[in-house]
Write a protein that holds these residues in place. Structure first.
Motif, PDB file in Angstrom:
ATOM      1  N   GLU A 117      52.322  45.370  31.894  1.00  0.00           N
ATOM      2  CA  GLU A 117      51.096  45.909  32.491  1.00  0.00           C
ATOM      3  C   GLU A 117      51.186  45.939  34.021  1.00  0.00           C
ATOM      4  OE1 GLU A 117      47.664  43.627  31.395  1.00  0.00           O
ATOM      5  OE2 GLU A 117      46.390  44.613  32.877  1.00  0.00           O
ATOM      6  N   ILE A 157      51.324  49.115  36.744  1.00  0.00           N
ATOM      7  CA  ILE A 157      50.387  49.308  37.856  1.00  0.00           C
ATOM      8  C   ILE A 157      51.160  49.479  39.180  1.00  0.00           C
ATOM      9  CG2 ILE A 157      48.532  48.217  39.193  1.00  0.00           C
ATOM     10  CD1 ILE A 157      47.532  46.984  36.546  1.00  0.00           C
ATOM     11  N   ILE A 193      52.441  53.004  39.264  1.00  0.00           N
ATOM     12  CA  ILE A 193      51.354  53.952  39.552  1.00  0.00           C
ATOM     13  C   ILE A 193      51.043  53.965  41.047  1.00  0.00           C
ATOM     14  CG2 ILE A 193      48.886  54.417  39.201  1.00  0.00           C
ATOM     15  CD1 ILE A 193      49.249  53.323  36.317  1.00  0.00           C
ATOM     16  N   GLY A 245      43.627  49.394  48.506  1.00  0.00           N
ATOM     17  CA  GLY A 245      43.692  50.293  47.343  1.00  0.00           C
ATOM     18  C   GLY A 245      44.079  49.495  46.109  1.00  0.00           C
ATOM     19  N   ILE A 246      44.993  50.040  45.316  1.00  0.00           N
ATOM     20  CA  ILE A 246      45.453  49.352  44.117  1.00  0.00           C
ATOM     21  C   ILE A 246      46.057  48.000  44.503  1.00  0.00           C
ATOM     22  CG2 ILE A 246      47.163  49.442  42.241  1.00  0.00           C
ATOM     23  CD1 ILE A 246      46.885  52.487  42.292  1.00  0.00           C
ATOM     24  N   GLY A 247      45.740  46.964  43.758  1.00  0.00           N
ATOM     25  CA  GLY A 247      46.413  45.693  43.993  1.00  0.00           C
ATOM     26  C   GLY A 247      45.527  44.487  44.242  1.00  0.00           C
ATOM     27  N   ASP A 248      44.221  44.671  44.287  1.00  0.00           N
ATOM     28  CA  ASP A 248      43.358  43.488  44.428  1.00  0.00           C
ATOM     29  C   ASP A 248      42.278  43.566  43.347  1.00  0.00           C
ATOM     30  OD1 ASP A 248      41.888  41.208  45.545  1.00  0.00           O
ATOM     31  OD2 ASP A 248      43.090  41.569  47.338  1.00  0.00           O
ATOM     32  N   ASP A 249      41.286  42.671  43.423  1.00  0.00           N
ATOM     33  CA  ASP A 249      40.237  42.691  42.405  1.00  0.00           C
ATOM     34  C   ASP A 249      39.361  43.933  42.522  1.00  0.00           C
ATOM     35  OD1 ASP A 249      40.841  40.200  41.128  1.00  0.00           O
ATOM     36  OD2 ASP A 249      40.227  39.244  42.988  1.00  0.00           O
ATOM     37  N   ASP A 281      36.365  48.526  34.805  1.00  0.00           N
ATOM     38  CA  ASP A 281      36.999  47.816  33.691  1.00  0.00           C
ATOM     39  C   ASP A 281      36.717  48.547  32.392  1.00  0.00           C
ATOM     40  OD1 ASP A 281      38.523  45.309  34.032  1.00  0.00           O
ATOM     41  OD2 ASP A 281      36.831  44.804  35.316  1.00  0.00           O
ATOM     42  N   ASP A 287      34.835  40.670  39.414  1.00  0.00           N
ATOM     43  CA  ASP A 287      35.778  41.196  40.413  1.00  0.00           C
ATOM     44  C   ASP A 287      35.130  41.291  41.798  1.00  0.00           C
ATOM     45  OD1 ASP A 287      38.274  41.519  39.140  1.00  0.00           O
ATOM     46  OD2 ASP A 287      37.512  43.243  38.036  1.00  0.00           O
ATOM     47  N   ARG A 336      43.223  38.793  47.695  1.00  0.00           N
ATOM     48  CA  ARG A 336      44.199  37.975  46.969  1.00  0.00           C
ATOM     49  C   ARG A 336      45.237  37.423  47.920  1.00  0.00           C
ATOM     50  NH1 ARG A 336      45.587  41.325  41.340  1.00  0.00           N
ATOM     51  NH2 ARG A 336      43.486  41.229  40.493  1.00  0.00           N
ATOM     52  N   ASP A 391      39.709  36.283  40.622  1.00  0.00           N
ATOM     53  CA  ASP A 391      39.015  35.726  39.452  1.00  0.00           C
ATOM     54  C   ASP A 391      40.035  35.573  38.327  1.00  0.00           C
ATOM     55  OD1 ASP A 391      39.222  38.517  39.075  1.00  0.00           O
ATOM     56  OD2 ASP A 391      37.596  38.497  37.623  1.00  0.00           O
ATOM     57  N   SER A 427      41.092  36.275  35.100  1.00  0.00           N
ATOM     58  CA  SER A 427      40.839  37.095  33.922  1.00  0.00           C
ATOM     59  C   SER A 427      41.998  37.009  32.936  1.00  0.00           C
ATOM     60  CB  SER A 427      40.559  38.547  34.305  1.00  0.00           C
ATOM     61  OG  SER A 427      41.549  39.036  35.168  1.00  0.00           O
ATOM     62  N   ASP A 428      43.207  36.857  33.450  1.00  0.00           N
ATOM     63  CA  ASP A 428      44.381  36.873  32.556  1.00  0.00           C
ATOM     64  C   ASP A 428      44.948  35.489  32.260  1.00  0.00           C
ATOM     65  OD1 ASP A 428      44.274  39.648  32.420  1.00  0.00           O
ATOM     66  OD2 ASP A 428      45.416  39.870  34.250  1.00  0.00           O
ATOM     67  N   SER A 462      41.191  43.508  30.999  1.00  0.00           N
ATOM     68  CA  SER A 462      42.055  43.626  32.180  1.00  0.00           C
ATOM     69  C   SER A 462      41.454  42.853  33.314  1.00  0.00           C
ATOM     70  CB  SER A 462      42.192  45.069  32.576  1.00  0.00           C
ATOM     71  OG  SER A 462      40.921  45.564  32.899  1.00  0.00           O
TER      72      SER A 462
HETATM   73  P1  ADP Z   1      41.689  42.758  37.200  1.00  0.00           P
HETATM   74  O1  ADP Z   1      42.323  41.833  36.195  1.00  0.00           O
HETATM   75  O2  ADP Z   1      41.120  42.049  38.380  1.00  0.00           O
HETATM   76  O3  ADP Z   1      40.728  43.750  36.587  1.00  0.00           O
HETATM   77  P2  ADP Z   1      43.962  44.501  37.060  1.00  0.00           P
HETATM   78  O4  ADP Z   1      45.159  43.693  36.769  1.00  0.00           O
HETATM   79  O5  ADP Z   1      43.323  45.275  35.952  1.00  0.00           O
HETATM   80  O6  ADP Z   1      42.890  43.616  37.811  1.00  0.00           O
HETATM   81  O7  ADP Z   1      44.303  45.550  38.182  1.00  0.00           O
HETATM   82  C1  ADP Z   1      45.009  45.226  39.356  1.00  0.00           C
HETATM   83  C2  ADP Z   1      44.935  46.404  40.313  1.00  0.00           C
HETATM   84  O8  ADP Z   1      45.491  47.584  39.746  1.00  0.00           O
HETATM   85  C3  ADP Z   1      43.525  46.800  40.710  1.00  0.00           C
HETATM   86  O9  ADP Z   1      43.568  47.201  42.064  1.00  0.00           O
HETATM   87  C4  ADP Z   1      43.211  47.989  39.822  1.00  0.00           C
HETATM   88  O10 ADP Z   1      42.244  48.853  40.402  1.00  0.00           O
HETATM   89  C5  ADP Z   1      44.566  48.667  39.717  1.00  0.00           C
HETATM   90  N1  ADP Z   1      44.780  49.431  38.471  1.00  0.00           N
HETATM   91  C6  ADP Z   1      44.770  48.956  37.195  1.00  0.00           C
HETATM   92  N2  ADP Z   1      45.039  49.939  36.306  1.00  0.00           N
HETATM   93  C7  ADP Z   1      45.245  51.075  37.038  1.00  0.00           C
HETATM   94  C8  ADP Z   1      45.564  52.450  36.713  1.00  0.00           C
HETATM   95  N3  ADP Z   1      45.745  52.848  35.433  1.00  0.00           N
HETATM   96  N4  ADP Z   1      45.699  53.333  37.723  1.00  0.00           N
HETATM   97  C9  ADP Z   1      45.515  52.946  38.993  1.00  0.00           C
HETATM   98  N5  ADP Z   1      45.215  51.681  39.376  1.00  0.00           N
HETATM   99  C10 ADP Z   1      45.077  50.744  38.418  1.00  0.00           C
END
Ligand code: ADP
Ligand code: MG
Length: 339
Positions: A9, A13, A16, A30-34, A50, A79, A152, A217, A219-220, A339
């Motif tokens: 998973e 990410i 992506i 952007g992508i990579g934090d809560d 979510d 989050d 984070r 937080d 979550s996993d 997630s």
């Molecule tokens: P959380 O457990 O806090 O919900 P995730 O592990 O789901 O966090 O996501 C980590 C990061 O990746 C977040 O910034 C989220 O927006 C991004 N992300 C998750 N899935 C996708 C996706 N399919 N496309 C783009 N960004 C994503």
């Protein structure tokens, strides 16, 4: 040919975010934090989303629609809590099987409404479609102050590592639910799985008083989410296993499934507690915050230089080498966590 199972998973990410890099100067995160963070005038706006899918994240026969409504919003609120932000508005999209009773939806929205009221957020839209399975997606929008948000990344060598509440309860609650086991004090564990409490107030207080250097937080699972703090902060950590907070109910029931009570607390997901680092000089402030909010906050470790990695010290002084860190959607078959 690579499979998603091999990439995992988090690997997906990462890919992506490489495919779609961003360059907008107003995008702080952007992508990579809560949550994603965007500058808007003097403020910043926070976005998080979510997804909950029937038979992946929940079973309709266990979760009452009311609690499912609450949880759908709670996982998003968590989050925003992990950044120290203020949740404001949300959109919800639902995919609904034709056969679903109307009362299921009305009770789902009753739970949603109650959670929304409790945390002062407003529903502003969404989308509805037919679907084979029930699918729920929420996008929550929040507000924050740029200088006070807690990401984070940001952990510093010498920081303490703290966690709120107790760990493992939701994971154990899920196991009890699956087997339909009921007994003395199982209700709280099951409730923690079905309706977790987002730590909004705590997250905001830590941010407002500038106590935390880094936050996420859970979550996993504790280990996997700690790993995120370590990777993003480029630090290591030593965690003392015996300090990990376990509830009385957890200790009583975990024996049914595990010889070692810490195993599930380390890797079980969906507790939605806050995991954060803070400098040693604020220890007394953190204990008074814990008292004033009536939320347990436990110091479980210390941040080390990156080369030290993730060290888990058992009560007998030995180092535990975990066989797995926690939950990954593509790496574990069977029932999956949010997630
Ligand atoms: P959380 O457990 O806090 O919900 P995730 O592990 O789901 O966090 O996501 C980590 C990061 O990746 C977040 O910034 C989220 O927006 C991004 N992300 C998750 N899935 C996708 C996706 N399919 N496309 C783009 N960004 C994503
Ligand atoms: Mg999160």
């Amino acid at each position: 040919m690579k499979t998603l199972h091999q990439i995992g998973e988090f690997g997906l990410i990462r890919e992506i975010s490489r495919w779609m890099p961003t360059s907008n100067p107003n995008l702080i995160q952007g992508i990579g934090d809560d949550v994603a963070v965007i500058v808007f005038g003097k403020e910043v706006i926070l976005f998080t989303t979510d997804l909950l899918i029937e038979e992946v994240h929940f079973e309709r026969s266990w979760a009452t629609p009311y609690l499912l409504g609450k949880k759908s919003l709670a996982v998003n609120l968590s989050d925003i809590a992990a950044m120290g932000g203020v949740p404001k508005y949300f959109l919800i999209s639902i995919g609904v099987p034709k056969s679903l009773p109307f009362s299921f939806i009305s009770n789902f929205y009753r739970g949603l409404k109650e959670e929304a009221k409790k945390f002062n957020v407003e529903l502003i839209g969404g989308d509805t479609s037919i679907s084979n399975k029930l699918i729920i997606n929420i996008c929550l929008i929040g507000q924050g102050e740029k200088e006070k948000l807690v990401f984070r990344k940001g952990a510093q060598v010498g920081d303490d590592l703290y966690v709120s509440g107790t760990l493992g309860d939701a994971g154990l609650g899920l196991m009890l639910l699956k087997e339909r086991k009921r007994g003395k004090n199982t209700r709280k564990l099951v409730e923690k799985h079905l309706a977790p409490t987002p730590r909004i107030e705590l997250g905001q207080a830590l941010a407002q008083q500038r106590l935390a250097h880094a936050m996420i937080d859970i979550s996993d699972g504790l280990l996997i989410d700690t790993q995120h703090l370590l990777e993003d902060g480029k630090v290591g950590v030593r965690i003392w296993e015996e300090y990990i907070p376990l509830s009385k109910n957890y200790c009583q029931w975990v024996k049914l499934y595990f010889k070692d009570p810490y195993e599930l607390a380390l890797t079980g997901g969906e507790d939605y507690e806050l995991l954060f680092t803070a400098p040693k000089r604020v220890r007394t402030k953190i204990s008074s915050l814990s008292q004033s909010l009536s939320i347990p906050i436990t110091r479980i470790g210390e941040i080390l230089p990156e080369k030290e990695g993730l060290q888990l010290i058992q009560k007998n002084g030995r180092i535990r080498v975990p066989t797995r860190l926690g939950f990954d959607h593509f790496k574990k078959p069977g029932f999956q966590r949010l997630s």
